[in-house]
Design a protein around this motif. Structure first.
Motif, short mmCIF file in Angstrom:
data_model
loop_
_atom_site.label_atom_id
_atom_site.label_comp_id
_atom_site.label_asym_id
_atom_site.label_seq_id
_atom_site.Cartn_x
_atom_site.Cartn_y
_atom_site.Cartn_z
N LEU A 79 0.82 -1.22 0.00
CA LEU A 79 0.00 0.00 0.00
C LEU A 79 0.85 1.27 0.00
CD1 LEU A 79 -2.89 -1.00 2.45
CD2 LEU A 79 -2.87 -1.08 -0.06
N GLY A 80 1.74 1.36 -0.96
CA GLY A 80 2.59 2.54 -1.07
C GLY A 80 3.91 2.41 -0.35
N GLY A 81 4.06 1.40 0.44
CA GLY A 81 5.34 1.14 1.08
C GLY A 81 6.26 0.36 0.15
N ALA A 82 7.25 -0.30 0.70
CA ALA A 82 8.20 -1.06 -0.11
C ALA A 82 8.53 -2.37 0.58
CB ALA A 82 9.48 -0.26 -0.34
N GLU A 83 8.72 -3.42 -0.22
CA GLU A 83 9.10 -4.71 0.33
C GLU A 83 10.50 -4.67 0.92
OE1 GLU A 83 8.52 -8.41 -1.74
OE2 GLU A 83 6.91 -7.53 -2.96
N ILE A 84 10.70 -5.55 1.90
CA ILE A 84 12.01 -5.66 2.55
C ILE A 84 12.49 -7.10 2.46
CG2 ILE A 84 11.60 -3.73 4.10
CD1 ILE A 84 10.92 -5.78 6.30
N THR A 85 13.68 -7.36 2.98
CA THR A 85 14.25 -8.70 3.02
C THR A 85 14.31 -9.18 4.46
OG1 THR A 85 16.59 -8.19 3.41
CG2 THR A 85 15.77 -7.90 1.15
N THR A 86 14.84 -10.37 4.64
CA THR A 86 15.01 -10.90 5.99
C THR A 86 15.92 -10.02 6.85
OG1 THR A 86 15.64 -12.85 7.26
CG2 THR A 86 16.98 -12.35 5.34
N TYR A 87 16.78 -9.25 6.21
CA TYR A 87 17.65 -8.31 6.94
C TYR A 87 16.85 -7.04 7.25
CZ TYR A 87 21.47 -11.35 5.38
OH TYR A 87 22.30 -12.42 5.15
N ASP A 88 15.77 -7.21 8.01
CA ASP A 88 14.77 -6.16 8.14
C ASP A 88 15.24 -4.95 8.93
OD1 ASP A 88 14.88 -7.53 10.52
OD2 ASP A 88 12.75 -8.00 10.62
N SER A 89 16.25 -5.11 9.78
CA SER A 89 16.70 -3.97 10.59
C SER A 89 18.03 -3.41 10.08
CB SER A 89 16.81 -4.38 12.06
OG SER A 89 17.65 -5.50 12.22
N LEU A 90 18.31 -3.66 8.82
CA LEU A 90 19.48 -3.05 8.18
C LEU A 90 19.04 -1.92 7.26
CD1 LEU A 90 21.91 -5.95 7.18
CD2 LEU A 90 22.41 -4.01 8.60
N GLY A 136 18.37 -4.26 3.37
CA GLY A 136 16.98 -4.24 3.78
C GLY A 136 15.99 -4.10 2.65
N GLN A 137 16.32 -3.36 1.61
CA GLN A 137 15.40 -3.15 0.49
C GLN A 137 15.37 -4.36 -0.42
OE1 GLN A 137 15.82 0.56 -1.81
NE2 GLN A 137 15.69 -0.67 -3.68
#
Length: 709
Positions: A479-490, A495-496
């Protein structure tokens, strides 16, 4: 390897989501059931002084035992308070030796062993799994009083921490034990042992009247034995866990061990009755594990295996089907897919059916259909099947098609991971088929494989001629955001999801695995589609290298950070045995990139530990272990012994050691992913052949063969 011995470690039965955690100084361990960390209980393990009767020494895992009589006796008239008579052993007196199944402590004339064997779990739909799933671990307390001149008492017990239930003495015939409520207990079948409850351990060790040992207001319980002069004796105990009734919401279940056990007393009796076989299995596995490993790697793998089993849970659905769950350490998210794909190497070596069980539940309940969007464009494009990040949190299964973690409208942590979880399902499916050859299962998921291929293609670009093999669009659910990876806090370097180098190589691997799956299903058209995409990904990645051999962390978006996990996904075609010679240029490019980031030092910390991204102080040990395997087995690099020493010190740092094995480290400090199961990626270190899954299978089979010889 000389380091501190005072670190917490799990001692857990398989599938019980339980842990007798022990090793950190003070009341920082104990019997924990379904917890997000140690139970923080006092644990009493000790022996009477050799020369001074009535004085005792104990391992330092307890706190001050306060006499709570004042809560009842406002005038202070009671006579229950006794003088302190227990002192901790001096640090220099204590030795510890830990492997994956046995943790042994020695101090003076006392030896204490905790036994929780690494063992496979038979498919409960096919075989009897009672022995593997008994929710108990064993303990042995050995007292050497051969040179003593006085009888000496020894003791084991704990101060329960559950506020809803009190401590009790077990009254099962033939069993001497103490417990808290109906959920935890310690017991023996040795009739020379007695049990007691009190506020202070001294009241049990030296009671004025034995009649008063069953003081149910007491907050702690001890089991006490006496060893006569000239004797050496070993006392055997079982430490049991039990959860009755409905265990989870969302999907109603009970623990599968409820098929055989109706109360914790039955658990304890079964564990003690079969103790000799259990101990032999534990000793055999530990011998096999220690072979051909440096002390540092042996320690990290053994520690990680323990934390993995502490997070495992085997449930039974209302229709009798088993349901396997691995909780995500301190977060307790259930079957987090980022962990499933990494733990699969270890699980396929031990209990392959558990991997199939998780894959099937993802298709049945935690898959969904979505559309995708270009960044900044409100118009959606065709997408396809995707999978959730997890299945719920802390015994609460989430609603179908949704995780407990993912949120819309975000660009960082807690956003959706649709693209990576899609790849994770494909990669885990490929690993499962390689290990088992289960063609019936593969055939049953033919349409799922086709749907995964179509969805991955659509997430690249809606127009085939414009595809480059990478993830180029974000899930509509963002919803207007962006997908991330398992490295979510990088940061964006890892992260992207969109155009990410790490995820690009993972997409290449997923396409190769899809080709492998379609070959097995005799579908050359789909296999060719997958390989076309693999070649596109390979070309895109190879062409992004600069003149110094560095690859950008995010391709084409001006994010020039350097990352080690560019090499991570090379593991999947290697382990499955997929021919990668057509991609020799990609392999050469990734090898040059890895050498460049390591030789330049930009992906190392000051202590020599690996830094996954040049622009972040965050690193995950489980991912480091995985990348070390890739570097050594595929890129032909020498083992980084200096880094191993640094990584051991991260785990043993006094600020980290309380959490047992932890994953996420900020310059060596555990800041997240603590008490965590994913470190079993280190099991790949035990592989030295071209078939790692077979090597890991033989590790357990070898222990069983030795046991049965």
């Amino acid at each position: 390897m000389k380091s501190s011995i005072f670190y917490n470690a799990h001692h857990s039965p398989v599938g019980a989501f339980a842990s007798f955690t022990l090793g950190f100084r003070g009341p920082k361990g104990g019997l924990g059931l379904e917890l997000d960390g140690p139970a923080n209980e006092s644990v009493y393990i000790g022996i009477e002084d050799r020369e001074e009767s009535g004085q005792f020494h104990a391992l330092p895992f307890y706190g001050g035992a306060e006499n709570a009589a004042h809560d009842f006796d406002s005038e202070h008239l009671s006579e229950l308070a006794v003088a302190q008579a227990i002192l901790p052993f001096a640090e220099e007196e204590i030795e510890r030796r830990m492997s994956a199944s046995i943790d042994e402590w020695r101090a003076g004339d006392l030896t204490f062993r905790l036994i929780s064997p690494v063992r496979s779990v038979p498919d409960p739909e096919q075989e009897d799994a009672k022995g593997a799933l008994t929710p108990a671990v064993l303990a042995e307390l050995t007292i050497d009083n051969r040179s003593g001149k006085l009888p000496r008492r020894a003791f084991l017990g704990y101060k329960g921490s559950e506020r809803s239930a009190g401590m009790r003495i077990l009254d099962q015939l033939g069993l001497i034990g103490v417990g808290q409520g109906t959920s935890t207990a310690i017991a023996t079948m040795d009739s020379d042992v007695y049990a007691g409850l009190a506020w202070q351990p001294e009241s049990i060790l030296s009671p004025h009247l034995h009649e008063n040992l069953s003081f149910m207001l007491g907050s702690l319980g001890l089991l006490v034995a006496t060893v006569e002069p000239g004797e050496k004796r070993t006392f055997q105990f079982a430490i049991g866990f039990f959860r009755d009734g409905v265990a989870t919401s969302g999907i109603p279940t009970q623990y599968l061990y409820r098929r055989w056990f109706d109360q914790v007393e039955e658990v304890l009796i079964h564990a003690l009755t079969h103790a000799d076989k259990t101990i032999a299995l534990a000793e055999s596995f530990d011998r096999a594990l220690a072979q051909d490993m440096t002390p540092e790697r042996h320690f990290m793998l053994a520690h990680a295996i323990r934390s993995y089993f502490g997070s495992t849970q085997l449930l039974e659905r209302e229709d009798g089907r088993p349901l396997w769950v691995v909780h995500e350490g301190e977060y307790r998210m259930m079957n987090t897919f980022d962990l499933t794909v990494d733990q699969a190497f270890f699980e396929l070596g031990l209990s392959p059916w558990t991997v199939r069980n998780v894959l099937d539940l993802y298709v049945e309940r935690y898959s969904y259909q979505d559309r995708v969007r270009f960044p900044g464009n409100p118009n959606s494009q065709p997408g396809g099947i995707a999978f959730t990040h997890d299945m719920g949190v802390a015994n609460n299964f989430s609603r179908p098609g949704y995780s407990g973690y993912e949120q819309a409208g975000l660009h960082g942590c807690f956003s959706y991971m649709s693209g990576e979880e899609l790849m994770n399902w494909v990669l885990t499916a490929g690993l499962y088929l390689k290990r088992t050859g289960d063609q019936n299962w593969a055939e049953s998921h033919r349409n799922t494989f086709l749907a995964c291929l179509q969805s991955l293609e659509n997430r690249d670009h809606p127009e085939p001629a414009k595809r480059n093999g990478l993830i180029g669009l974000d899930a509509d659910r963002c919803l207007g955001g962006a997908e991330i990876t398992t490295y979510d806090s990088l940061d964006a370097s890892l992260g992207q999801a969109r155009n990410n180098l790490y995820l690009g190589v993972k997409a290449w691997a997923a396409y190769l695995v899809l080709g492998y799956l379609f070959d097995n299903l005799s579908d050359p058209e789909a296999a060719n589609r997958a390989r076309v995409q693999a070649h596109r990904a390979s070309e895109t990645i190879t062409n992004s290298a600069d003149q110094d051999a560095f690859l950008p962390a995010v391709i084409g978006e001006g994010v020039d950070a350097r990352i080690i996990p560019a090499i991570e996904a090379l593991v999947y075609p290697f382990v499955i045995g997929i021919e990668t010679e057509p991609f020799h240029e990609l392999n050469r490019t990734l090898t040059r990139h890895f050498k460049a980031v390591m030789d330049s030092g930009i992906c190392r910390f000051g202590d020599g530990g690996w830094r996954l991204s040049s622009t972040s102080r965050n690193s995950w040990l489980s991912k480091i272990y995985l990348c070390q395997f890739v570097a050594e087995r595929i890129l032909k690099e020498a083992p980084d012994v200096h880094a191993d020493k640094a990584h051991v010190q991260w785990l043993l740092d006094p600020e980290n050691a309380y959490y047992a094995w932890s994953d996420q480290m900020l310059e060596g400090k555990a800041v997240g992913s603590r008490y965590y199961p994913r470190g079993v990626t280190a099991a790949l270190w035990k592989s030295h052949s071209v078939d790692p899954l077979q090597d890991l299978t033989k590790l357990l089979a070898g222990a069983m063969t030795e046991l049965n010889a």
